[in-house]
Design a protein around this motif. Structure first.
Motif, PDB file in Angstrom:
ATOM      1  N   SER B  40      30.946  10.462  96.454  1.00  0.00           N
ATOM      2  CA  SER B  40      31.578  11.254  97.505  1.00  0.00           C
ATOM      3  C   SER B  40      33.104  11.140  97.374  1.00  0.00           C
ATOM      4  CB  SER B  40      31.119  10.794  98.886  1.00  0.00           C
ATOM      5  OG  SER B  40      31.335   9.431  99.015  1.00  0.00           O
ATOM      6  N   GLY B  41      33.775  12.258  97.581  1.00  0.00           N
ATOM      7  CA  GLY B  41      35.232  12.287  97.448  1.00  0.00           C
ATOM      8  C   GLY B  41      35.698  12.628  96.047  1.00  0.00           C
ATOM      9  N   SER B  42      34.746  12.859  95.128  1.00  0.00           N
ATOM     10  CA  SER B  42      35.166  13.153  93.754  1.00  0.00           C
ATOM     11  C   SER B  42      35.521  14.624  93.568  1.00  0.00           C
ATOM     12  CB  SER B  42      34.074  12.742  92.772  1.00  0.00           C
ATOM     13  OG  SER B  42      32.891  13.448  93.063  1.00  0.00           O
ATOM     14  N   GLY B  43      35.307  15.431  94.589  1.00  0.00           N
ATOM     15  CA  GLY B  43      35.741  16.829  94.533  1.00  0.00           C
ATOM     16  C   GLY B  43      34.657  17.794  94.100  1.00  0.00           C
ATOM     17  N   LYS B  44      33.408  17.332  94.037  1.00  0.00           N
ATOM     18  CA  LYS B  44      32.363  18.239  93.532  1.00  0.00           C
ATOM     19  C   LYS B  44      32.027  19.347  94.533  1.00  0.00           C
ATOM     20  CE  LYS B  44      28.654  14.911  94.500  1.00  0.00           C
ATOM     21  NZ  LYS B  44      29.376  14.165  95.540  1.00  0.00           N
ATOM     22  N   SER B  45      31.978  19.014  95.825  1.00  0.00           N
ATOM     23  CA  SER B  45      31.708  20.075  96.814  1.00  0.00           C
ATOM     24  C   SER B  45      32.906  21.018  96.924  1.00  0.00           C
ATOM     25  CB  SER B  45      31.423  19.473  98.185  1.00  0.00           C
ATOM     26  OG  SER B  45      30.181  18.842  98.151  1.00  0.00           O
ATOM     27  N   THR B  46      34.104  20.447  96.775  1.00  0.00           N
ATOM     28  CA  THR B  46      35.316  21.281  96.833  1.00  0.00           C
ATOM     29  C   THR B  46      35.294  22.308  95.704  1.00  0.00           C
ATOM     30  OG1 THR B  46      36.442  19.346  97.667  1.00  0.00           O
ATOM     31  CG2 THR B  46      37.839  21.156  96.957  1.00  0.00           C
ATOM     32  N   LEU B  47      34.792  21.890  94.534  1.00  0.00           N
ATOM     33  CA  LEU B  47      34.710  22.808  93.400  1.00  0.00           C
ATOM     34  C   LEU B  47      33.842  24.014  93.768  1.00  0.00           C
ATOM     35  CD1 LEU B  47      35.304  23.371  90.390  1.00  0.00           C
ATOM     36  CD2 LEU B  47      33.193  22.154  89.860  1.00  0.00           C
ATOM     37  N   LEU B  48      32.705  23.748  94.425  1.00  0.00           N
ATOM     38  CA  LEU B  48      31.832  24.857  94.843  1.00  0.00           C
ATOM     39  C   LEU B  48      32.561  25.775  95.823  1.00  0.00           C
ATOM     40  CD1 LEU B  48      28.222  23.473  95.447  1.00  0.00           C
ATOM     41  CD2 LEU B  48      29.271  24.299  93.362  1.00  0.00           C
ATOM     42  N   ARG B  49      33.288  25.165  96.765  1.00  0.00           N
ATOM     43  CA  ARG B  49      33.996  25.969  97.783  1.00  0.00           C
ATOM     44  C   ARG B  49      35.088  26.831  97.140  1.00  0.00           C
ATOM     45  NH1 ARG B  49      33.100  24.851 102.944  1.00  0.00           N
ATOM     46  NH2 ARG B  49      35.207  25.452 103.593  1.00  0.00           N
ATOM     47  N   LEU B  50      35.693  26.302  96.073  1.00  0.00           N
ATOM     48  CA  LEU B  50      36.713  27.085  95.363  1.00  0.00           C
ATOM     49  C   LEU B  50      36.087  28.271  94.638  1.00  0.00           C
ATOM     50  CD1 LEU B  50      38.809  24.104  94.006  1.00  0.00           C
ATOM     51  CD2 LEU B  50      39.731  25.943  95.414  1.00  0.00           C
ATOM     52  N   ILE B  51      34.923  28.027  94.022  1.00  0.00           N
ATOM     53  CA  ILE B  51      34.236  29.119  93.313  1.00  0.00           C
ATOM     54  C   ILE B  51      33.804  30.193  94.321  1.00  0.00           C
ATOM     55  CG2 ILE B  51      32.222  29.740  91.896  1.00  0.00           C
ATOM     56  CD1 ILE B  51      32.317  26.798  90.824  1.00  0.00           C
ATOM     57  N   ALA B  52      33.344  29.721  95.508  1.00  0.00           N
ATOM     58  CA  ALA B  52      32.849  30.664  96.523  1.00  0.00           C
ATOM     59  C   ALA B  52      33.970  31.445  97.204  1.00  0.00           C
ATOM     60  CB  ALA B  52      32.054  29.899  97.572  1.00  0.00           C
ATOM     61  N   GLY B  53      35.207  30.937  97.115  1.00  0.00           N
ATOM     62  CA  GLY B  53      36.315  31.613  97.798  1.00  0.00           C
ATOM     63  C   GLY B  53      36.540  31.090  99.197  1.00  0.00           C
ATOM     64  N   LEU B  54      35.996  29.916  99.491  1.00  0.00           N
ATOM     65  CA  LEU B  54      36.190  29.331 100.822  1.00  0.00           C
ATOM     66  C   LEU B  54      37.448  28.458 100.867  1.00  0.00           C
ATOM     67  CD1 LEU B  54      32.452  28.393 101.496  1.00  0.00           C
ATOM     68  CD2 LEU B  54      33.705  30.364 102.374  1.00  0.00           C
ATOM     69  N   GLU B  55      38.016  28.164  99.708  1.00  0.00           N
ATOM     70  CA  GLU B  55      39.303  27.461  99.620  1.00  0.00           C
ATOM     71  C   GLU B  55      40.145  28.192  98.571  1.00  0.00           C
ATOM     72  OE1 GLU B  55      40.009  24.925 101.511  1.00  0.00           O
ATOM     73  OE2 GLU B  55      38.069  24.092 102.082  1.00  0.00           O
ATOM     74  N   ILE B  56      41.469  28.001  98.680  1.00  0.00           N
ATOM     75  CA  ILE B  56      42.361  28.625  97.694  1.00  0.00           C
ATOM     76  C   ILE B  56      42.928  27.532  96.789  1.00  0.00           C
ATOM     77  CG2 ILE B  56      44.441  30.025  97.362  1.00  0.00           C
ATOM     78  CD1 ILE B  56      44.076  31.118 100.127  1.00  0.00           C
ATOM     79  N   PRO B  57      42.809  27.670  95.461  1.00  0.00           N
ATOM     80  CA  PRO B  57      43.356  26.630  94.583  1.00  0.00           C
ATOM     81  C   PRO B  57      44.887  26.675  94.538  1.00  0.00           C
ATOM     82  CG  PRO B  57      42.496  28.433  93.286  1.00  0.00           C
ATOM     83  CD  PRO B  57      42.170  28.749  94.705  1.00  0.00           C
ATOM     84  N   ASN B  58      45.486  25.537  94.197  1.00  0.00           N
ATOM     85  CA  ASN B  58      46.943  25.519  94.034  1.00  0.00           C
ATOM     86  C   ASN B  58      47.323  26.213  92.723  1.00  0.00           C
ATOM     87  OD1 ASN B  58      46.107  23.614  95.841  1.00  0.00           O
ATOM     88  ND2 ASN B  58      47.835  22.251  95.476  1.00  0.00           N
TER      89      ASN B  58
END
Lengths: 548, 229
Positions: B40-58
C-alpha cells in the motif's frame, strides 16, 4: 505550473457547474463587500453625531449582552449535555432531545411573552396578589432590561451549545472518561479536568453560534429598548433615512464579528483534541435517589422555562383572540410567509447543491469558495440587508436609462422596492444552512459513485441527476426543512428589506408586540413555533439515524 | 496493436512534493491481462486512476488504442476514454437494480441492442435470475460479478480492476479467480489488475509488474516478469 498545464487543469475541472457557482459566490459576496467599502467613504454629519454621543453606549450594551449570554449559555449547555450523556436518570431519553425544544421559540417571541407574564397585570403578579395577597416590588420583576435580555437569550439559545457539546461527549470522549475513572478520579474532577478541556472546541463552536445570534438580534433588544449596534442600524435607516451611516455602523459590527471569529479560531487551535481514533458511545452511569431527582428537576425547570411555560401562556392568549385574529387576512399572512420562504429555500438548495458539487474537487480554490458562500450565516441580518439595499439602489440607478426607455418613468426604484430584494437577502443569509446539509449528503456518498458513473460514459450533469441526486435527496430534504424554518423565523432582514405593506408571520408578531397587542400576537407566534418544531423533529430524526 | 501506452508518467499529490509515480513507462497489447503488485502506498491504485482520467499527471502521456488521452496539452474526460473499471468495493449504485446498473453504462447503444447486451452480460457472469435484485440483496461474490458485468457491458478498450478480491472470503477467492480469468479471456478484453496478493496475479495474469519504493524516496521502480499462461 506551465500555462499548458493550467489549461489542461481548466479543461478537466471547468464546466457549467463552475460558472454558475462563481456567479452565485459573486452575488453573495457583493453586498458584503459593499458594506466593507463604506469604511473608505467620507462620513456624513449623522455619523459624527452618532460616534460622539451614542456609539460608546451601543458598543458597551452589545459587549455586555454577548459576554454574559456567552458565559451563561456555556454553563447551562455544557452542564445539561454532561448530565444527559454521562448519567442515567428518569426521563433522560426524553430530555436528551426535549432540551433542544427552546430553539423552536424565537427569542423575540419569548421576550414579549415573559415581559407580559411578569408585568403588573400578568399571570405571575396577579396570581400572587389575588391568591395570596403578596405584593412584589415591580423593580424586582422588571424584565425590560439588559438582565431580561440576557435571561431570554440564555434560556432560548443555550441548545446551540448543548447540541454540539452533547454530540461531542457522546461520540468522542468515552475512552478518556473511562480511563480517568479507572485512574480513581471522582466525577467532578473528571468533568473539570477531562470533559471541559476536551470539549473546548465543541463548546466554543456552540457559543460562537449563540454570540452570532445575539449580535444579529433586533427583536429582543428593540422590544426592551436596549440600544445595540444592530438596533442603531435600524434607527439610522428608518429614523434618519441615512443608508450611508447605517452601512458604516454595519461595517463596524462586521469588524466585531471578524474579531469574534478570530478569537474563536485562536481559542480552538494549538491543542489536538482527537487522539483516539476508535470512538465508542459513552455508557451513562445510573443515578438513584436524591441525585436522580435533582437531575430530573434541573432538566424539568430548564425545559419549563424554555418551552412549556411560554407555550402554555401563548396557547391561553391565543384562546382569547382566536375569533379576532383567525380570519382571511391571517390566511393571507400564512400564505405569504410560506411562499416567500419556499421560493427562497428552493433557490438556496439549488445553488447550494451546484456549489457543493463543484467544491468536491480537490483544488484549494473550492475550499475558499465554500467558505465565501457560507459566510452569510455569521453576518447579522441587518448588515446583509443594508448591503443588499445599497446594491439594489445602485442597480436601479444604473438601470434607470433602461427603465426610462421601457416607459417606466424617470429613475423609478423598481428592483429596490420589489420582493426580489428580500429573496436575495434570505438567500445570502441562509445559504450556509442549506449548504451544510447538502455538503453532508455529498460527503456521505463520497466520490466513488460519481467516478463509476463517469467511467460508464456519463458526463457531470447526467451523473448528478441519475446517480447523485437520488442518493442525496434525504440530505436535500433536511436541508430544505432547516432552511425553510430559519427563514420563517427571521426578523431583522425581513423588516429592512420587505416591500411596502408586505407582512410575514414574524413581522406581524413583532408589530402586534410593539403595539402592545400581546394577546393578538399569540396566534402568529404559535404558528412560528409549530413550524420551528419541524426543524427540531428533523434534527431528532437525523440524530436517531446517525445513532443507528 | 498497442492498446495502452504510458510514457514518462509522473504524479504527486498536491500537498506532498515527492512523486508517488516517477517517470513510469509501460505498454500493453490487445487481450493481455497484466497484474500490478505492490504494497500500500506504492502508487498502484493511483496508476489506475491516472489511466481512467480521475487524476491528472504532472508529466507524461497516456495513449489508449493509439489515441492520446492525456499529454502535456490534452486531457480527455473519463467518460470519453472508453475505460471500464471494477472498484475495490464494487460501487454498484444502491438505488438501481442489477438490470439498471448494467444498462446505465450502455449510453451509446441502441435500445434493441441494449436488451441483448444485458442478457449477454448476465449470462457471461451467470447471474440471469438476479436481474431485478438490488445490490444490497446480493452476496459479496455476486456483487463482484455484477460490477464486472457492468464494467464490461459498454465494451471498453481497457478494463481496470482495483483490488477486486479484497472484500471476499479466502475460500471464495480461489473459485472466483479462475472464473474471472475465463470470463476475461472469453471477452478478449485488455485488463490491468491491481492487487497486493501474488496468488491473484499467478492465477489470472499473463505478466506482472511490481511497484515499490526505493529507499526513503517515493520513487517507484518496475520489475517485469513474463508469465505465459
Amino acid at each position: 505550473m506551465k500555462l499548458e498545464s493550467v489549461k489542461r487543469y481548466a479543461k478537466k475541472e471547468l464546466n457549467g457547474w463552475w460558472i454558475i457557482s462563481l456567479i452565485g459566490a459573486a452575488v453573495i459576496l457583493l453586498p458584503i463587500l459593499y458594506v466593507f467599502l463604506e469604511i473608505f467613504q467620507e462620513p456624513n454629519e449623522n455619523w459624527y453625531q452618532i460616534r460622539e454621543y451614542l456609539l460608546g453606549n451601543y458598543v458597551i450594551n452589545t459587549i455586555i449582552l454577548v459576554f454574559f449570554t456567552g458565559i451563561l449559555t456555556i454553563f447551562l449547555g455544557v452542564t445539561l449535555a454532561w448530565l444527559t450523556s454521562a448519567y442515567d436518570f428518569p426521563f433522560r431519553k426524553f430530555f436528551r432531545w426535549g432540551l433542544i425544544l427552546p430553539l423552536a421559540i424565537p427569542p423575540y417571541i419569548a421576550a414579549y411573552t415573559y415581559r407580559t407574564m411578569l408585568s403588573y397585570t400578568g399571570i405571575v403578579q396577579s396570581t400572587l396578589r389575588n391568591q395570596w395577597d403578596v405584593q412584589i416590588n415591580p423593580e424586582l420583576l422588571s424584565f425590560s432590561s439588559l438582565r431580561g435580555a440576557i435571561f431570554v437569550f440564555t434560556i432560548f439559545l443555550f441548545p446551540y451549545v448543548y447540541i454540539i457539546a452533547r454530540a461531542f461527549l457522546e461520540s468522542q470522549s468515552s475512552s478518556y472518561i473511562e480511563n480517568a475513572r479507572l485512574l480513581g478520579r471522582k466525577p467532578t474532577a473528571v468533568f473539570f479536568k477531562i470533559v471541559l478541556p476536551l470539549a473546548r472546541p465543541a463548546i466554543i463552536g456552540g457559543a460562537g453560534l449563540v454570540i452570532f445570534e445575539v449580535l444579529s438580534d433586533y427583536g429582543v433588544t428593540s422590544y426592551f429598548g436596549i440600544h445595540t449596534i444592530t438596533t442603531a442600524i435600524f434607527q439610522t435607516w428608518f429614523g434618519m433615512y441615512d443608508v450611508d451611516t447605517a452601512m458604516r455602523l454595519a461595517a463596524w459590527l462586521m469588524f466585531i464579528i471578524i474579531g469574534v471569529f478570530i478569537l474563536e479560531r485562536l481559542l480552538r487551535q494549538r491543542k489536538r483534541y482527537h487522539l483516539s481514533n476508535k470512538s465508542k458511545p459513552l455508557v451513562p452511569i445510573k443515578l438513584k435517589g436524591v441525585p436522580a431527582a435533582a437531575a430530573f428537576m434541573f432538566c424539568t425547570i430548564v425545559l419549563s422555562l424554555g418551552f412549556i411555560i411560554p407555550l402554555f401562556q401563548l396557547i391561553a392568549w391565543a384562546g382569547l383572540t382566536f375569533d379576532k385574529v383567525w380570519d382571511i387576512s391571517f390566511f393571507t399572512l400564512l400564505t405569504q410567509t410560506v411562499s416567500i420562504a419556499a421560493i427562497s429555500t428552493a433557490i438556496i438548495i439549488i445553488v447550494a447543491t451546484i456549489i457543493a458539487n463543484v467544491c468536491r474537487s480537490k483544488w484549494a480554490f473550492p475550499y475558499i469558495l465554500s467558505k465565501v458562500i457560507t459566510s452569510g450565516y455569521s453576518i447579522p441580518g441587518a448588515i446583509i440587508a443594508i448591503g443588499v439595499l445599497a446594491v439594489f439602489i445602485q442597480l436601479d440607478e444604473t438601470l434607470a436609462p433602461l427603465y426610462s426607455y421601457m416607459g417606466l418613468g424617470d429613475a423609478p426604484l423598481l428592483l429596490s422596492m420589489s420582493i426580489v430584494m428580500l429573496i436575495v437577502g434570505y438567500v445570502i443569509r441562509f445559504m450556509a444552512t442549506g449548504y451544510n446539509a447538502v455538503e453532508v449528503g455529498f460527503e456521505k456518498i463520497g466520490t466513488k459513485y460519481t467516478e463509476a458513473s463517469r467511467l460508464l460514459g456519463h458526463g457531470i450533469t447526467k451523473t448528478f441527476f441519475r446517480v447523485e441526486l437520488p442518493l442525496i435527496k434525504g440530505a436535500l430534504f433536511s436541508g430544505f426543512i432547516l432552511t425553510f424554518v430559519e427563514i420563517c423565523k427571521e426578523l431583522p432582514l425581513v423588516l429592512l428589506l420587505r416591500p411596502f405593506n408586505f407582512e410575514t408571520l414574524a413581522t406581524k408578531t413583532f408589530q402586534y408586540a410593539k403595539d402592545e397587542m400581546i394577546h393578538e400576537a399569540a396566534i402568529p407566534s404559535l404558528m412560528i413555533i409549530a413550524i420551528s418544531t419541524m426543524s427540531v423533529v428533523v434534527f431528532h430524526l437525523i440524530d436517531k439515524r446517525v445513532k443507528k | 496493436m498497442k492498446i495502452l501506452e504510458i510514457k514518462g508518467l509522473t504524479f504527486s499529490f498536491t500537498k506532498s512534493k515527492e512523486p508517488v509515480i516517477n517517470d513510469f513507462s509501460f505498454s500493453m497489447n490487445k487481450g493481455e491481462i497484466v497484474g500490478i503488485l505492490g504494497q500500500s502506498g506504492s502508487g498502484k491504485s493511483t496508476l489506475l486512476r491516472l489511466i481512467a482520467g480521475l487524476e491528472i499527471p504532472n508529466k507524461g502521456a497516456i495513449h489508449i488504442a493509439e489515441a492520446p488521452v492525456v499529454t502535456e496539452k490534452l486531457f480527455v474526460q473519463p467518460e470519453d476514454r472508453s475505460v471500464g473499471m471494477v472498484f475495490q468495493d464494487y460501487v454498484l449504485f444502491p438505488h438501481m437494480t442489477v438490470k439498471d446498473n448494467l444498462l446505465f453504462g450502455l449510453v451509446r447503444t441502441s435500445r434493441n441492442e441494449r436488451k441483448s447486451r444485458l442478457k449477454e452480460m448476465l449470462e457471461l457472469v451467470q447471474m440471469e435470475e438476479f436481474e431485478l435484485r438490488y445490490p444490497h440483496e446480493l452476496s459479496g461474490g455476486q456483487q463482484q460479478r455484477i460490477a464486472l458485468a457492468r464494467a464490461l457491458a459498454p465494451q471498453p478498450k481497457v478494463l481496470l480492476m482495483d483490488e477486486p478480491f479484497s472484500n471476499l472470503d479466502s475460500d471464495l477467492k480461489d473459485s472466483i479467480r479462475l472464473e474471472l480469468r475465463s470470463i476475461l479471456k472469453k471477452t478478449g478484453i485488455t485488463c490491468i489488475l491491481v492487487t497486493h496478493d501474488r496468488n491473484d496475479v499467478e492465477a489470472i495474469c499473463d505478466r506482472s509488474i511490481s511497484m515499490s519504493r526505493i529507499g526513503d524516496g517515493n520513487v517507484s521502480s518496475i520489475e517485469k516478469r513474463i508469465r505465459i499462461k
